[in-house]
Design an enzyme around this catalytic site. Structure first.
Site, PDB file in Angstrom:
ATOM      1  N   HIS A   5     -43.740 -65.410  -4.622  1.00 33.03           N
ATOM      2  CA  HIS A   5     -42.835 -66.401  -3.651  1.00 33.03           C
ATOM      3  C   HIS A   5     -42.712 -66.360  -2.225  1.00 33.03           C
ATOM      4  O   HIS A   5     -42.134 -67.595  -2.318  1.00 33.03           O
ATOM      5  CB  HIS A   5     -41.714 -64.699  -3.243  1.00 33.03           C
ATOM      6  CG  HIS A   5     -40.271 -64.744  -2.822  1.00 33.03           C
ATOM      7  ND1 HIS A   5     -38.766 -64.280  -2.866  1.00 33.03           N
ATOM      8  CD2 HIS A   5     -40.051 -64.692  -1.330  1.00 33.03           C
ATOM      9  CE1 HIS A   5     -37.973 -64.620  -2.225  1.00 33.03           C
ATOM     10  NE2 HIS A   5     -38.798 -64.692  -1.526  1.00 33.03           N
ATOM     11  N   GLU A   6     -43.164 -65.915  -1.936  1.00 30.75           N
ATOM     12  CA  GLU A   6     -43.383 -67.118  -0.162  1.00 30.75           C
ATOM     13  C   GLU A   6     -44.355 -68.404  -0.202  1.00 30.75           C
ATOM     14  O   GLU A   6     -44.075 -69.320   0.136  1.00 30.75           O
ATOM     15  CB  GLU A   6     -44.830 -66.077   0.603  1.00 30.75           C
ATOM     16  CG  GLU A   6     -43.364 -64.662   1.467  1.00 30.75           C
ATOM     17  CD  GLU A   6     -42.250 -64.319   1.916  1.00 30.75           C
ATOM     18  OE1 GLU A   6     -41.903 -65.495   2.373  1.00 30.75           O
ATOM     19  OE2 GLU A   6     -41.717 -64.253   1.785  1.00 30.75           O
TER      20      GLU A   6
END
Length: 699
Positions: free
Chosen positions: A485-486
């Site tokens: 995600h990051e």
């Protein structure tokens, strides 16, 4: 507070007096132009901010008094060329304040936040400057599409800051901005204090009952980092406390840990955030009213893809009903399991994860302890890099001889397939007492071409539990998803391909910014990716096919819980900011309880973020009345990944090319609806989202 200090690390090991301030240098000669962290001491920031603010004020004043007729180049583009010194100081400071702070930096943060707010207000409420921007004629100047977008965003930004208001209203808007900066800083520092002070000691085998080896090792490492007074401790880092709630057979300890986790920011005393929340809500409502909006939520969503609170709430309600029903079904199965084991009690919130793990083992023969050996941190980093290579042709080469603000920080040079440079990526993966909780992407430098070909420096900051020295850090599947995600956010910053800083990277609508990050998570769940990168940390053997099958089959397990946990937080956020309760004083816990009662929140589930520690919405305005944006973006990401499925190849070059051009590389060049339509050919429906979360039966 037991936060590490900068002087105990390379981030200030070479720190000198303020007389030789590293920020006095126009450009840093360090590799990639990184901040010379080893030379920077906390006392450098005060003079650096003062000098940078003065320089920026002078730059803006020169534009304002320019005797020439206002034009895009001498007004808007000129403003885009200002503030380099301030950007450099602020980016360095706020990245340190979030990822490796200490009392000296926190004192500066409390001081400088209001200063920066007043500085921003002075610019956006400057009548002469606003008059210049208003007079620019895009058609007469024949401005291109990007220039027109920049001009539009400047006009929107100034109006939303109060540029059209009268003198008294402008003065009040500026006062509110300054006070809000102060309150947001206090909120986040209070939360960090509560998180870093708390430990649950685990002394003796009874306290460790049920904990698998990886968790015992992480708890021992956390104890050692905190002075070794206990053999093992659990902290409020999510990567420690969540597995503790999953595996500990000590119901009493699970309850103690859970209470500490959910009551951050409301423990009484100097770190209690409830009064801060009351004032924040009141000030936001006042600001919205001054700007002509019915509520802060109406103000906030007026400049988003959703467009209105009604649109956002419609989506939340659409998801809430099936999610709640599924969560109730899950609860009943957990209750039956507890009773079958002889538990003569009603399932509580601190029991849910423990019995859910037991049920997952029973229904899917899947044990988190069985998965983690195949998910070492280095392997998952490589998986994220390889996915970017196959989608976008990127290459990643780790570099070592450069400044770091903490020894754990790693760095990679990022290039295109032809070797042309993209930027620098930093990874700061481990929890520590000097780091705020959560996971995020930030930038030390943004991409732009207005002042030369400026390449970005992007950082991912996470809070994984660090393994003992010499041992690899093993991730849960949720941890691996967070990493992807990051990194999706990081790619949004790295692949930015715009001219003007205002439009660069993640500077997009709040309910569009999560699309690149949430979309990237999909590749982690693909068998093709897992077969290549999910390998045993000792043997190097790939995850067995049978285990892989069970993992993928369990993807929608416990999704009622997960969706209710998230959606309830988003509904409370929106309800708070639609209400004017703050005008006459607000009991935030009573308001929260009432809002949850009205949606029939299951008693066995807590909000993912209760208000007193809801940093997304109270440490700043970014996600205030905007926590819904994760779900809004999930509608987009579920539909967007279907584009690859429809192409018959999850790395289809043509689809990936459109994705890079219109999403990851485009910054804020277009309205988000236009950007998504350019990629997909149409706007999405919610059906792929509901299927992804298992809330409807797949066809």
């Amino acid at each position: 507070m037991t936060a590490e200090t900068l002087r105990a690390t390379p981030a200030a090991a070479g720190g000198t007096s303020a007389d030789s301030n590293p920020f006095d240098e126009t450009q840093w000669s360090t590799p990639y132009g990184l901040a010379p962290f080893e030379q920077i001491a906390p006392e450098h920031f005060g003079p650096a901010f003062a000098s940078a603010l003065k320089a920026h004020q002078a730059e803006i004043a020169a534009i304002t008094v320019d005797p020439r007729a206002p034009s895009f180049d001498n007004t808007v583009a000129a403003m885009e060329r200002t503030g380099d010194q301030l950007d450099r100081v602020a980016a360095t400071f706020f990245n340190l304040a979030g990822s490796h702070t200490n009392p000296a930096l926190q004192a500066i943060e409390r001081e400088v936040g209001p200063q920066l707010a007043r500085h921003s207000s002075a610019i956006h409420l400057n009548a002469d400057l606003w008059a210049r921007i208003s007079q620019i004629d895009a058609d007469a100047e024949g401005l291109g599409a990007e220039e027109r977008r920049v001009l539009d965003r400047y006009r929107t930004r100034f109006r939303r800051a109060g540029a059209d208001l009268g003198p008294e209203a402008k003065e009040r808007i500026a006062e509110i901005a300054s006070r809000m900066a102060e309150l947001g800083t206090r909120f986040s520092q209070n939360l960090l204090a509560d998180e870093s002070r708390y430990t649950l000691p685990l002394d003796g085998e009874d306290d460790l009952a049920g904990l698998p080896p990886f968790l015992r090792e992480a708890a021992a490492e956390a104890a050692a980092e905190r002075g070794g007074a206990h053999s093992h401790v659990v902290t409020l880092s999510r990567s420690l406390i969540e597995p503790f709630l999953v595996f500990s057979t000590r119901r009493d300890l699970r309850e103690r840990a859970y209470q500490a986790w959910t009551r951050r920011g409301e423990t009484g005393g100097e770190t209690d955030n409830r009064a801060i929340i009351t004032e924040i809500i009141k000030l936001r409502a006042e600001r919205a009213r001054l700007l002509g909006f019915d509520s802060f939520a109406h103000f906030k969503l007026d400049d988003t893809m959703a467009g209105s609170p009604d649109a956002a709430m419609d989506l939340l309600r659409e998801v809430w009903a099936p999610a709640r029903q599924r969560a109730l079904d899950e609860r009943d199965r957990l209750q039956a399991l507890a009773q079958a084991e002889g538990g003569n009690f009603t399932i509580q919130a601190h029991d849910w994860r423990y019995y859910a793990e037991k049920l997952r083992r029973a229904e899917h023969d899947l044990d988190e302890s069985e998965l983690k050996p195949y998910l070492p941190l280095d392997g998952m980093i490589q998986a994220a890099f390889d996915t970017a290579s196959r989608l976008f042709g990127l290459r990643f080469e780790e570099v070592h001889d450069l400044p770091r603000y903490h020894p754990d920080v790693r760095a990679w040079a990022v290039t295109n397939a032809d070797g042309s440079p993209i930027g620098l990526f930093l990874g700061d993966y481990f929890a520590r007492a000097s780091k705020r909780s959560g996971a995020w992407m930030s930038a030390f430098r943004r991409q732009q071409r207005l002042s030369g070909d400026v390449k970005p420096i992007v950082v991912n900051v996470m809070n994984f539990a660090k393994a003992p020295r010499g041992e690899p850090t093993l991730l849960s599947f949720d941890d691996a998803r967070t990493l992807f995600h990051e990194f999706g956010h990081a790619l949004h910053g790295l692949l930015s391909d715009v001219t003007y800083p205002l439009l660069a990277g993640t500077a997009v609508s709040g309910d569009f910014v999560e699309l690149p990050s949430q979309l990237y998570e999909h590749w982690l769940e693909q068998p093709e990716v897992l077969r290549q990168h999910a390998r045993h940390y000792r043997t190097g053997e790939p995850m067995p096919e049978e285990l892989l099958r069970r993992l993928l089959a369990a993807r929608s397990f416990n999704q009622g819980f997960a969706t209710v946990e998230y959606t309830s937080s988003a509904i409370v956020d929106m309800t708070l900011h639609l209400s004017a309760a703050g005008e006459d004083g607000l009991d935030v816990l009573a308001f929260e309880a009432d809002a949850l009662q009205r949606i029939a929140m299951p008693a066995e589930i807590s909000m993912r973020h209760r208000s007193p520690h809801f940093a997304h919405i109270f440490s700043g305005d970014s996600y205030a009345a905007g926590y819904y944006s994760y779900l809004w973006s999930e509608v987009l990401d579920a539909d967007a990944f279907d584009a690859f499925r429809e192409a018959g190849d999850i790395f289809d070059p043509e689809t990936a090319g459109r994705l890079r051009r219109f999403v990851y590389g485009a910054g804020n060049l277009r309205d988000p609806r236009d950007a998504y339509t350019a990629f997909r050919g149409r706007l999405p429906s919610t059906e792929p989202l509901l299927k992804k979360r298992g809330l409807v039966r797949a066809a």
